[in-house]
Structures are given as C-alpha cells and as structure tokens.
Design a protein around this motif. Structure first.
Motif, mmCIF file in Angstrom:
data_model
loop_
_atom_site.group_PDB
_atom_site.id
_atom_site.type_symbol
_atom_site.label_atom_id
_atom_site.label_comp_id
_atom_site.label_asym_id
_atom_site.label_seq_id
_atom_site.Cartn_x
_atom_site.Cartn_y
_atom_site.Cartn_z
ATOM 1 N N LYS A 147 0.813 -1.206 0.000
ATOM 2 C CA LYS A 147 0.000 0.000 0.000
ATOM 3 C C LYS A 147 0.856 1.269 0.000
ATOM 4 O O LYS A 147 0.615 2.202 -0.780
ATOM 5 N N GLU A 148 1.861 1.305 0.889
ATOM 6 C CA GLU A 148 2.688 2.508 1.016
ATOM 7 C C GLU A 148 3.409 2.819 -0.287
ATOM 8 O O GLU A 148 3.452 3.976 -0.733
ATOM 9 N N LEU A 149 3.959 1.793 -0.904
ATOM 10 C CA LEU A 149 4.654 2.003 -2.174
ATOM 11 C C LEU A 149 3.652 2.352 -3.272
ATOM 12 O O LEU A 149 3.939 3.174 -4.155
ATOM 13 N N GLY A 150 2.460 1.749 -3.204
ATOM 14 C CA GLY A 150 1.422 2.063 -4.184
ATOM 15 C C GLY A 150 1.060 3.538 -4.172
ATOM 16 O O GLY A 150 0.876 4.157 -5.223
ATOM 17 N N ILE A 151 0.973 4.119 -2.974
ATOM 18 C CA ILE A 151 0.672 5.556 -2.852
ATOM 19 C C ILE A 151 1.773 6.382 -3.513
ATOM 20 O O ILE A 151 1.501 7.360 -4.223
ATOM 21 N N LYS A 152 3.023 5.978 -3.314
ATOM 22 C CA LYS A 152 4.141 6.692 -3.927
ATOM 23 C C LYS A 152 4.100 6.563 -5.450
ATOM 24 O O LYS A 152 4.388 7.516 -6.176
ATOM 25 N N LEU A 153 3.738 5.379 -5.923
ATOM 26 C CA LEU A 153 3.679 5.167 -7.369
ATOM 27 C C LEU A 153 2.582 6.009 -8.012
ATOM 28 O O LEU A 153 2.761 6.549 -9.102
ATOM 29 N N ILE A 154 1.461 6.131 -7.328
ATOM 30 C CA ILE A 154 0.384 6.990 -7.840
ATOM 31 C C ILE A 154 0.857 8.436 -7.907
ATOM 32 O O ILE A 154 0.604 9.155 -8.883
ATOM 33 N N SER A 155 1.584 8.867 -6.876
ATOM 34 C CA SER A 155 2.120 10.228 -6.862
ATOM 35 C C SER A 155 3.091 10.444 -8.016
ATOM 36 O O SER A 155 3.067 11.490 -8.684
ATOM 37 N N GLN A 156 3.925 9.437 -8.288
ATOM 38 C CA GLN A 156 4.876 9.555 -9.394
ATOM 39 C C GLN A 156 4.150 9.559 -10.739
ATOM 40 O O GLN A 156 4.557 10.263 -11.663
ATOM 41 N N PHE A 157 3.084 8.782 -10.840
ATOM 42 C CA PHE A 157 2.281 8.811 -12.060
ATOM 43 C C PHE A 157 1.689 10.200 -12.275
ATOM 44 O O PHE A 157 1.683 10.723 -13.401
ATOM 45 N N GLN A 158 1.199 10.803 -11.208
ATOM 46 C CA GLN A 158 0.594 12.134 -11.315
ATOM 47 C C GLN A 158 1.617 13.175 -11.762
ATOM 48 O O GLN A 158 1.268 14.155 -12.419
ATOM 49 N N GLY A 159 2.895 12.938 -11.427
ATOM 50 C CA GLY A 159 3.943 13.874 -11.820
ATOM 51 C C GLY A 159 4.486 13.638 -13.215
ATOM 52 O O GLY A 159 4.982 14.571 -13.855
ATOM 53 N N THR A 160 4.388 12.391 -13.691
ATOM 54 C CA THR A 160 5.014 12.051 -14.971
ATOM 55 C C THR A 160 4.023 11.602 -16.043
ATOM 56 O O THR A 160 4.317 11.689 -17.230
ATOM 57 N N GLY A 161 2.889 11.068 -15.613
ATOM 58 C CA GLY A 161 1.935 10.527 -16.571
ATOM 59 C C GLY A 161 2.332 9.177 -17.135
ATOM 60 O O GLY A 161 1.677 8.661 -18.047
ATOM 61 N N GLU A 162 3.382 8.542 -16.591
ATOM 62 C CA GLU A 162 3.862 7.266 -17.112
ATOM 63 C C GLU A 162 3.004 6.112 -16.586
ATOM 64 O O GLU A 162 2.923 5.876 -15.377
ATOM 65 N N GLN A 163 2.401 5.389 -17.503
ATOM 66 C CA GLN A 163 1.491 4.308 -17.162
ATOM 67 C C GLN A 163 2.160 3.185 -16.366
ATOM 68 O O GLN A 163 1.508 2.472 -15.598
ATOM 69 N N GLU A 164 3.454 3.016 -16.546
ATOM 70 C CA GLU A 164 4.159 1.909 -15.898
ATOM 71 C C GLU A 164 3.991 1.926 -14.388
ATOM 72 O O GLU A 164 3.948 0.872 -13.749
ATOM 73 N N TYR A 165 3.869 3.115 -13.786
ATOM 74 C CA TYR A 165 3.712 3.197 -12.339
ATOM 75 C C TYR A 165 2.386 2.568 -11.902
ATOM 76 O O TYR A 165 2.330 1.844 -10.893
ATOM 77 N N LEU A 166 1.322 2.843 -12.647
ATOM 78 C CA LEU A 166 0.030 2.251 -12.306
ATOM 79 C C LEU A 166 -0.009 0.766 -12.646
ATOM 80 O O LEU A 166 -0.664 -0.022 -11.957
ATOM 81 N N GLU A 167 0.710 0.377 -13.687
ATOM 82 C CA GLU A 167 0.747 -1.032 -14.063
ATOM 83 C C GLU A 167 1.421 -1.875 -12.989
ATOM 84 O O GLU A 167 1.035 -3.029 -12.751
ATOM 85 N N LEU A 168 2.428 -1.305 -12.318
ATOM 86 C CA LEU A 168 3.070 -2.020 -11.215
ATOM 87 C C LEU A 168 2.061 -2.314 -10.109
ATOM 88 O O LEU A 168 2.063 -3.389 -9.510
ATOM 89 N N ILE A 169 1.197 -1.344 -9.830
ATOM 90 C CA ILE A 169 0.169 -1.545 -8.813
ATOM 91 C C ILE A 169 -0.821 -2.610 -9.261
ATOM 92 O O ILE A 169 -1.203 -3.496 -8.491
ATOM 93 N N ALA A 170 -1.236 -2.533 -10.525
ATOM 94 C CA ALA A 170 -2.243 -3.469 -11.046
ATOM 95 C C ALA A 170 -1.779 -4.920 -10.959
ATOM 96 O O ALA A 170 -2.609 -5.836 -10.890
ATOM 97 N N ARG A 171 -0.479 -5.143 -10.941
ATOM 98 C CA ARG A 171 0.071 -6.490 -10.839
ATOM 99 C C ARG A 171 -0.082 -7.086 -9.439
ATOM 100 O O ARG A 171 0.077 -8.290 -9.258
ATOM 101 N N SER A 172 -0.332 -6.245 -8.444
ATOM 102 C CA SER A 172 -0.188 -6.660 -7.058
ATOM 103 C C SER A 172 -1.523 -6.865 -6.342
ATOM 104 O O SER A 172 -2.242 -5.911 -6.050
ATOM 105 N N VAL A 173 -1.843 -8.117 -6.031
ATOM 106 C CA VAL A 173 -3.052 -8.433 -5.268
ATOM 107 C C VAL A 173 -2.980 -7.784 -3.886
ATOM 108 O O VAL A 173 -3.992 -7.415 -3.302
#
Length: 224
Positions: A116-142
């Motif tokens: 969860k904690e890393l997921g929040i950081k990844l969402i923040s990085q997505f918001q700053g860069t728009g790079e889909q890979e950050y959200l895709e990393l989250i989508a991989r994780s149950v």
C-alpha cells in the motif's frame, strides 16, 4: 570447470565478498546464481544487503558500460532481500536519471510486488510524470490493489488489460469492489472472471450479457 566447482563450494560469506568487484569477476554470473540458490541466514541477509548498497553507491562513479552491467546483477540480487528492503531500494531507483537503473527498479518491483505505502508513492509519481508503468506495477499486485483507490486506477489506466488486472486482483482478494465495477467495465470484469474461472461471478456475468449483447467486443470475451 575448476573455478565453477570452487564457486559452488564457496560459503555465502565468500560469495558476498565477491560482489564488491563483481563487474571485474569473469564468473560473475555463476557467483550471483549460486548466491541465489542458498537459503541465507538473517546475518547473511544483512551482509548481502550491505554489499548490494555498497555496490549501488560504487557504481555511480564507474563508466556507463560497467554501470549497466552492475544494474543487470542488481536486478537479480535485490529480490533476494527481504520484501520491505527490496521495495525501498527498487522504489529509490524509479526516479534515477539513468534509464537502466530505472528499468532495474521497475523489473524488481514486477518480481517482488507492491504494498500500500509504495502504491501511494507510485500513484504520486504517475501524477507527476503521466507514465502508465507506475500504475501497471500496482495493477500487478493483489496485495496493493484492494488498499488503494481502485476507481482512480481504473479511470487512469489506458489499456483494458491493466484495468482487467485491477479487477482480477480485487476478485482474488475477495473484495466486493470488483462487482461494483462490473457495470462500468463489463469487458474487464468478464475477462478477469474468465481468467480466474470464478463461479461466483456467474450471476453478474449473466446480467452483463443481457446489458451488453450488442457489443461485439464484449461478446467475444464473453464467449471466450
């Protein structure tokens, strides 16, 4: 052959010591492979972490070709650490100026997953860069998906496949949120249910068929 046999007989301490100059070791692949085969004690895990952090630091002052070689070793070694430590190190790579180091962080997180904690950081990085890979990393994780804002993930993931992975993670976690998303994302819900062969989805799938029977793409995934 003799050197390879020596590596297989080496202690974890001896193998970890070779990481200090692994880029110069002609048997670097064998050293890393052997180290990954061994069940390390807590003390040996600590020593491996120290060696990896040292290697990360040293590599910043080495030529580009060697940096890339070290990154390939790190990609294999970091997942051998505790999950929390692997998360910390890999996450620190995601904003690195060198592409090979960023790629290393991404590949490590693909293997060890996201919390969860890393997921929040990844969402923040997505918001700053728009790079889909950050959200895709989250989508991989149950582990991460049910703890985060799934509506936000679904609205911002551009590919159906990754939206499906979000719903799949929710279904695997037994979250009712997956069913609340079915009407808005019928293709993704059907795809995820099919992959999981989830019988509890059948009533919802039957309702979706009635509502979407004019959508050929939906009918295709539904038939599958």
């Amino acid at each position: 052959v003799l050197e390879k046999a020596t590596i297989r007989c080496s202690s974890p301490k001896e193998l970890i010591a070779r990481l200090e100059e692994i880029w110069e070791d002609p048997y670097s692949t064998e050293v890393v492979s052997r180290l990954l085969e061994i069940n390390l004690s807590p003390d040996e895990q600590t020593e491996l972490e120290k060696a990896i952090r040292c290697l990360i630091s040293i590599s910043e002052n080495l030529p580009s070709k060697i940096k890339a070689k070290i990154d390939r070793k790190l990609k294999r070694l970091i997942p051998a650490l505790s999950t929390d430590t692997a998360h910390e190190i890999a996450a620190s790579f995601l904003n690195h100026p060198r592409k090979s180091r960023r790629d290393t962080g991404y590949e490590v997180l693909k293997r060890v997953g996201v919390n969860k904690e890393l997921g929040i950081k990844l969402i923040s990085q997505f918001q700053g860069t728009g790079e889909q890979e950050y959200l895709e990393l989250i989508a991989r994780s149950v582990r991460a998906v049910p703890e985060l804002d799934c509506s936000y993930l679904m609205e911002n993931l551009t590919e159906r496949y990754w939206r499906m992975r979000v719903i799949e993670a929710l279904l695997q976690a037994g979250s009712s949120i997956a069913f609340s998303l079915a009407d808005k994302y019928p293709f993704e819900f059907t795809y995820a249910s099919g992959r999981l062969k989830l019988k509890t989805s059948l009533p919802t799938l039957q309702a979706l068929l009635h509502k979407n029977r004019g959508d050929l793409e939906f009918l295709s995934i539904y038939a599958w």
